[in-house]
Scaffold this motif. Structure first.
Motif, short mmCIF file in Angstrom:
data_model
loop_
_atom_site.label_atom_id
_atom_site.label_comp_id
_atom_site.label_asym_id
_atom_site.label_seq_id
_atom_site.Cartn_x
_atom_site.Cartn_y
_atom_site.Cartn_z
N SER A 225 0.84 -1.31 -0.13
CA SER A 225 0.13 0.09 -0.05
C SER A 225 0.80 1.29 0.24
N LEU A 226 2.05 1.12 0.43
CA LEU A 226 2.88 2.21 0.59
C LEU A 226 3.50 2.87 -0.87
N SER A 227 3.60 1.98 -1.83
CA SER A 227 3.90 2.19 -3.04
C SER A 227 2.73 2.40 -3.79
N ALA A 228 1.66 1.77 -3.27
CA ALA A 228 0.23 1.87 -4.17
C ALA A 228 -0.22 3.31 -3.91
N GLY B 85 -3.20 6.48 -6.35
CA GLY B 85 -1.92 6.23 -7.13
C GLY B 85 -1.39 7.34 -7.97
N LEU B 86 -2.05 8.30 -7.93
CA LEU B 86 -1.61 9.70 -8.76
C LEU B 86 -0.81 10.58 -7.61
N ALA B 87 -0.69 9.94 -6.51
CA ALA B 87 -0.09 10.93 -5.52
C ALA B 87 1.11 9.98 -4.61
N SER B 88 1.18 8.83 -5.07
CA SER B 88 2.31 7.98 -4.30
C SER B 88 3.84 8.36 -4.91
N TYR B 89 4.69 8.14 -3.99
CA TYR B 89 6.00 8.29 -4.31
C TYR B 89 6.48 7.50 -5.35
N HIS C 82 5.10 11.21 0.69
CA HIS C 82 5.53 10.68 -0.83
C HIS C 82 6.32 11.65 -1.69
N VAL C 83 6.04 13.02 -1.64
CA VAL C 83 6.88 13.71 -2.41
C VAL C 83 8.49 13.75 -1.96
N LYS C 84 8.51 13.54 -0.66
CA LYS C 84 9.99 13.48 -0.21
C LYS C 84 10.73 12.38 -0.62
N VAL C 85 9.97 11.36 -0.46
CA VAL C 85 10.61 10.24 -0.62
C VAL C 85 10.93 9.88 -2.56
#
Ligand SMILES: *[C@@H]1O[C@H](CO)[C@@H](O)[C@H](O)[C@H]1NC(C)=O
Ligand SMILES: *[C@@H]1O[C@H](CO)[C@@H](O)[C@H](O)[C@H]1NC(C)=O
Ligand SMILES: *[C@@H]1O[C@H](CO)[C@@H](O)[C@H](O)[C@H]1NC(C)=O
Ligand SMILES: *[C@@H]1O[C@H](CO)[C@@H](O)[C@H](O)[C@H]1NC(C)=O
Ligand SMILES: *[C@@H]1O[C@H](CO)[C@@H](O)[C@H](O)[C@H]1NC(C)=O
Ligand SMILES: *[C@@H]1O[C@H](CO)[C@@H](O)[C@H](O)[C@H]1NC(C)=O
Ligand SMILES: *[C@@H]1O[C@H](CO)[C@@H](O)[C@H](O)[C@H]1NC(C)=O
Ligand SMILES: *[C@@H]1O[C@H](CO)[C@@H](O)[C@H](O)[C@H]1NC(C)=O
Length: 428
Positions: free
Chosen positions: A175-178, A186-190, A389-392
């Motif tokens: 879920s962390l990647s999803a 899905g359009l906000a994930s890292y 997410h943006v940081k990663v």
């Protein structure tokens, strides 16, 4: 870490489809335009879902169903309509855009045709520099999914195959990647931020909420990624209804081999409710890497350390830890002379390992996520916020640029949507 699974989400779909997006404690307005049309009122040229002009991104099964998909094609004229099949989760939010325009959103209805591009679409009358015009669609929610029944343009117009970019990245995760619980999932994930943020890169995100790396049932997912990575369908209740415990194998030749693979798995294995042993995790993580190396012999594989959550400790905050020495130990094993001289490969078809005849150069890296996020980068649902997410993603982009010499090509069109929040006064 508690995560909702595809299965659980589907079981309660009626309640959960209308999730509320919270933005600084206020409800984000999500009154996306209704795009359903009656196709008989239009003069359309319609293409079947197997049209060779359509480029499917990520995993799709033979019924053109996916809960983690993308679709891209070029088109002429000023109309694009898509008909969604019966396996579409009703009201799923999709993002779509033409050319380098911003993402637009609409909730798709099963068994209905949606007019997604028309003469009123911003940028439709501008024909340079991107030509032919491109259409791209991504599903935001990784538990729901859509089925493509057909794609239409105006009568006399056509769709055009857009060649793949010549570099490909794949993220294998949970879920962390999803992107579960990020505002646009899905359009906000890292993982999306990384794939799209590199620019001119094909990206596949093979990530299912709740999945373990170890092959066992975790939160309703029947199998772990060690097994599921080889299959076309996702782990949702819909896929289980169609395929049971006999899913379709994924044909890796359908899409270009990955040049870089990132693995971010273990957060669900580390949760004691899932009963995964440390030795089982290490053993199957090792074999998953051996299997990825067998399928993509030239790929660089990056292992992400798990970030887990943060908790208050005394008068400050501390990050929790899981499988820290284990993942680092796996990285060391793949970089040992012993492994590199006589690499072990894994064949999924026979569920067995064997020794390769050819020594290999190092292909496994370790990406330390500690220090990238702080406690308020994890939201109340135990997953990164959009900022987390943006940081990663940002750090991964720079890591890949420096380590592998990848040039950054995303130099204008938006990657993250709805992140334009700012202060309109010089002093406040
Ligand atoms: C569209 O989807 C979003 C995200 O799930 C949701 O917040 C919104 O309520 C949905 N709208 C409709 C009309 O179904
Ligand atoms: C698409 O599928 C139809 C059958 O549904 C078949 O007749 C046709 O040849 C297929 N087209 C391509 C390009 O594979
Ligand atoms: C779509 O059509 C199928 C039959 O083809 C039906 O079972 C299903 O309920 C329909 N879905 C919606 C949301 O109308
Ligand atoms: C499907 O979702 C749309 C909103 O996107 C809604 O208007 C329609 O009533 C839903 N259909 C069913 C069968 O739930
Ligand atoms: C495209 O249409 C918009 C809105 O009608 C108009 O302002 C713009 O000048 C047009 N651009 C071109 C290149 O025709
Ligand atoms: C974990 O093990 C306990 C005790 O054997 C069992 O009751 C439980 O169902 C198991 N849970 C899972 C998810 O395997
Ligand atoms: C694959 O092999 C391992 C032993 O190496 C075994 O534990 C596991 O049950 C096998 N899986 C299947 C699906 O046969
Ligand atoms: C990862 O980063 C943290 C924070 O800088 C550091 O304490 C830790 O030693 C690093 N781990 C490895 C394996 O380098």
């Amino acid at each position: 870490m508690k995560v909702l699974t595809c299965l659980l989400s589907l079981a309660v779909i009626a309640d959960y489809v209308h999730a509320t997006i919270w933005q600084n404690d206020q409800t984000r307005i999500t009154d996306y335009p209704v795009t359903v049309i009656n196709p008989s009122q239009y003069e359309l040229q319609t293409y079947a879902p197997n049209a060779t002009e359509l480029s499917y991104k990520g995993r799709w099964d033979s019924k053109y169903i996916s809960c983690a998909p993308g679709l891209k094609f070029g088109f002429t004229g000023e109309y694009v309509a898509i008909t969604f099949g019966p396996y579409t989760t009703n009201a799923t939010l999709i993002g779509y855009r033409i050319d380098g325009q911003d993402w637009q959103f609409t909730n798709v209805t099963a068994n209905a045709t949606h007019l997604l591009v028309s003469p009123s679409t911003a940028g439709i009358n501008v024909t340079t520099p991107i030509t032919p015009s491109t259409f791209e669609l991504r599903v935001t929610n990784w538990a729901y999914g859509i089925q493509i029944a057909s794609v239409s343009v105006s009568k006399g117009q056509r769709i055009i195959r857009i060649p793949n970019f010549d570099r490909t990245i794949e993220v294998i995760g949970d879920s962390l990647s999803a992107g579960q619980y990020a505002t646009l999932e899905g359009l906000a994930s890292y993982a999306y931020g990384l794939g799209a943020g590199l620019g001119n890169t094909e990206y596949t995100i093979t990530a299912y909420p709740g999945i373990c790396l170890f092959d066992k049932r975790c939160y309703g997912n029947l199998r772990g990624m060690f097994y599921q990575w080889y299959y076309a369908s996702d782990v949702s209740g819909r896929a289980i209804d169609i395929y049971g415990d006999n899913p379709e194998l994924w044909d890796f030749s359908k899409q270009p081999a990955a040049d870089i693979v990132l693995i971010n798995l273990g957060t669900n294995d580390a949760n004691s409710v899932n009963n995964v042993t440390t030795s089982g995790y290490v053993s199957q993580y090792t074999k998953l890497i051996e299997g990825v190396h067998t399928v993509y012999p030239n790929a660089q594989i990056i292992l992400l350390s798990l970030w887990e959550g943060f908790g208050a400790v005394g008068n400050t905050y501390e990050q929790a830890k899981a499988f820290v020495p284990e993942i680092y130990g796996i990285y060391e094993y793949f970089n040992s002379k012993e492994y590199l001289d006589q690499p072990v490969l894994y064949d999924h078809a026979t569920n067995s390992t064997y020794i390769s005849e050819h020594p290999t150069k190092p292909f496994v890296s370790y990406f330390n996520t500690t220090g990238l996020m702080q406690h308020n980068d994890i939201g109340p649902q135990y997953h990164p916020t959009d900022v987390g997410h943006v940081k990663v993603a940002s750090h991964l982009i720079q890591y890949i640029k420096i380590k592998f010499g990848w040039i950054l090509y995303a130099t204008g069109p938006e990657v993250q949507h709805d992140t334009l929040y700012w202060n309109d006064m010089a002093n406040y």
